[in-house]
Design a protein around this motif. Structure first.
Motif, short mmCIF file in Angstrom:
data_model
loop_
_atom_site.label_atom_id
_atom_site.label_comp_id
_atom_site.label_asym_id
_atom_site.label_seq_id
_atom_site.Cartn_x
_atom_site.Cartn_y
_atom_site.Cartn_z
N ILE A 221 0.79 -1.67 -0.06
CA ILE A 221 0.47 -0.55 -0.10
C ILE A 221 1.13 1.05 0.55
O ILE A 221 1.82 1.16 0.39
CB ILE A 221 -1.14 -0.02 1.40
CG1 ILE A 221 -1.98 -1.05 1.48
CG2 ILE A 221 -1.60 1.21 1.43
CD1 ILE A 221 -2.57 -1.38 0.24
N GLU A 229 -3.18 0.97 -4.00
CA GLU A 229 -2.03 0.01 -3.64
C GLU A 229 -0.87 -0.04 -4.87
O GLU A 229 -1.78 0.40 -5.91
CB GLU A 229 -3.22 -1.45 -4.01
CG GLU A 229 -4.34 -1.91 -3.93
CD GLU A 229 -5.29 -2.99 -4.27
OE1 GLU A 229 -4.73 -3.64 -4.84
OE2 GLU A 229 -6.05 -3.72 -3.38
N TYR A 235 5.58 -4.33 -5.82
CA TYR A 235 5.18 -4.98 -4.57
C TYR A 235 5.44 -4.45 -3.12
O TYR A 235 6.69 -4.20 -3.50
CB TYR A 235 4.42 -5.97 -4.59
CG TYR A 235 5.60 -7.42 -4.51
CD1 TYR A 235 6.07 -8.13 -3.37
CD2 TYR A 235 6.60 -7.64 -5.76
CE1 TYR A 235 6.97 -8.38 -2.90
CE2 TYR A 235 7.55 -8.13 -5.15
CZ TYR A 235 8.05 -8.50 -4.10
OH TYR A 235 8.91 -9.89 -3.16
N HIS A 254 0.13 -7.42 -4.40
CA HIS A 254 1.14 -5.92 -4.50
C HIS A 254 1.52 -6.06 -2.67
O HIS A 254 1.95 -5.55 -2.82
CB HIS A 254 -0.02 -5.17 -4.05
CG HIS A 254 -1.25 -5.29 -3.38
ND1 HIS A 254 -3.04 -5.62 -3.93
CD2 HIS A 254 -2.10 -4.54 -2.28
CE1 HIS A 254 -3.32 -5.35 -2.76
NE2 HIS A 254 -3.52 -4.95 -1.58
#
Length: 424
Positions: A221, A229, A235, A254
């Motif tokens: 996040i 995301e 990620y 993610h």
């Protein structure tokens, strides 16, 4: 009719646009309540959170009433968990009379305090409000107190422990709370519209006003409010990790980088970030490489050999054996004369079952010599004309036989009868 349709469309649009917004709710309604003393069985602490306050008389059964002649009066409600509180509504008993300086209940209300705490002890929490200015003529009914704090317990407190008291104050602390409503949102919300927090690192509460996360975001996040995301094939924490090679170019998860539908050809591992090894290639590394030159690994994606094939193999993946009586590197060498027309070994050109008549050598590419012929050159030539070698296959003499010899192979001699006469 048209107005109703437009309103419905607007509401649907708003719900889709702002799915994380909720309205304030009364968090105290029917929650467990407690008070330091109780006047009677029908004036328990729970009467202040039962949602009923149409009858504001002390003995009407809709108010929580503490015992008489107490020096302190304390009441609290357990919200059931830490909540995002916005404001507290207090409805005091009025005896159903005009609320002014002539109403006897105003003097018991003066000097009250409201605390927000995570424990049942008010001293562990924060003082949300303390009355130091109201008089019997100015204290409002009801009272709305802004309390922008987080907590589990809302505590109402009043005391008469340090006389003398200001003008108009009662001599004893006596609370008669007909209703206490605590408006706010569940925890992990912010702002006046109770917007849900994003994914703050460690699950901590975001700033209750701005929604920002004090210690960054959870893995996968990003954004000031940690509500976005990771994208662009990234990620993990702060979106710093790059995805592997997911099937069909799909983005990886993610948070942990895993690929939802497996890996592209030539890759393996949960994150599809490892190339096929151990002489494998392709989807899930299930294909075996051919015979690349010098034992080199093939290309992990399509199995091709970067520097060609081992001797005896051909094709893009070096998985085909030389044919058409060829062998060796790039199948450029021609086989010799193997027995019964069999193909030679595709790698080194040797003949598995020996040579045709008249040939010898590992690859059967040498003609019989030293006056020999036939299978394995085991047969000896006859007496060919002028000492010429016979044909290496069948032993025939190309230019006839030496004097005294005859036959296809000049291996037969003339037979003459000799007669002797005795002359007396």
């Amino acid at each position: 009719m048209m107005y109703a349709v437009v309103l419905l469309v607007f509401c649907i649009w708003l719900a889709l646009l702002c799915p994380s917004v909720q309205a304030y709710e009364n968090l105290a309604l029917n929650k467990p309540a407690w008070q330091s003393s109780t006047f009677g069985s029908y004036t328990g602490a729970d009467r202040a959170v039962d949602g009923q306050y149409t009858e504001l008389g002390v003995w009407a059964g809709q108010c929580a009433v503490s015992d008489w002649e107490q020096r302190t009066a304390e009441w609290r409600v357990d919200l059931g968990g830490i909540k995002n509180i916005h404001h507290v509504f207090l409805q005091y008993a009025t005896a159903n009379r005009v609320w002014d300086e002539n109403n006897v209940h105003t003097r018991y209300f003066l000097g009250f305090s409201v605390y927000i705490s995570n424990t049942t002890n008010k001293e562990d929490g924060v003082l949300c409000f303390r009355d130091t200015n109201y008089t019997t003529a100015t204290i409002p009914k009801p009272v709305n107190i802004t309390c922008p704090y987080h907590g589990r317990y809302v505590i109402y407190y009043n005391n008469r422990t340090h006389p003398p008291y200001p003008e108009g104050y009662s001599d004893y602390a006596w609370n008669v709370l007909c209703e206490v409503e605590v408006y706010g949102c569940n925890v992990y919300t912010y702002g006046s519209d109770c917007i849900y927090c994003g994914n703050c690192s460690g699950g901590v509460q975001c700033n209750h006003v701005t929604g920002t996360c004090p210690n960054g975001c959870d893995a996968g996040i990003y954004g000031d409010k940690c509500d976005l995301e990771c994208g662009n094939n990234t990620y993990g924490v702060e979106c710093k990790e790059l995805c592997g090679n997911c099937s069909n170019g799909e983005p990886c998860h993610h948070v942990d980088g895993t690929c939802p539908h497996g890996c592209d050809a030539g890759m393996y591992g949960e994150k599809c970030d490892l190339e096929c090894g151990n002489n494998t290639y392709g989807v899930e590394c299930k294909e075996m490489c051919g015979n690349c030159s010098n034992g080199e690994p093939c290309y992990h994606v399509d199995g091709t050999c970067p520097n060609g094939c081992e001797a005896g193999m051909y094709g893009d993946r070096c998985d085909l054996e030389c044919g058409n009586n060829t062998y060796g590197v790039e199948c450029k060498e021609m086989c010799g004369n193997c027995s019964n027309g069999e193909p030679c070994y595709h790698v080194d050109g040797t003949c598995p079952n020996g040579c045709e008549a008249g040939m010898y050598g590992e690859r059967c590419d040498l003609e019989c010599g030293n006056n020999t012929y036939g299978v394995e050159c085991k047969e000896m030539c006859g007496n060919c004309s002028n000492g010429e070698p016979c044909h290496h296959v069948d032993g025939t003499c190309p230019n006839g036989c030496d004097a005294g010899m005859y036959g296809d192979k000049c291996d037969l001699g003339n037979m003459r009868k000799t007669f002797s006469f005795n002359i007396f």
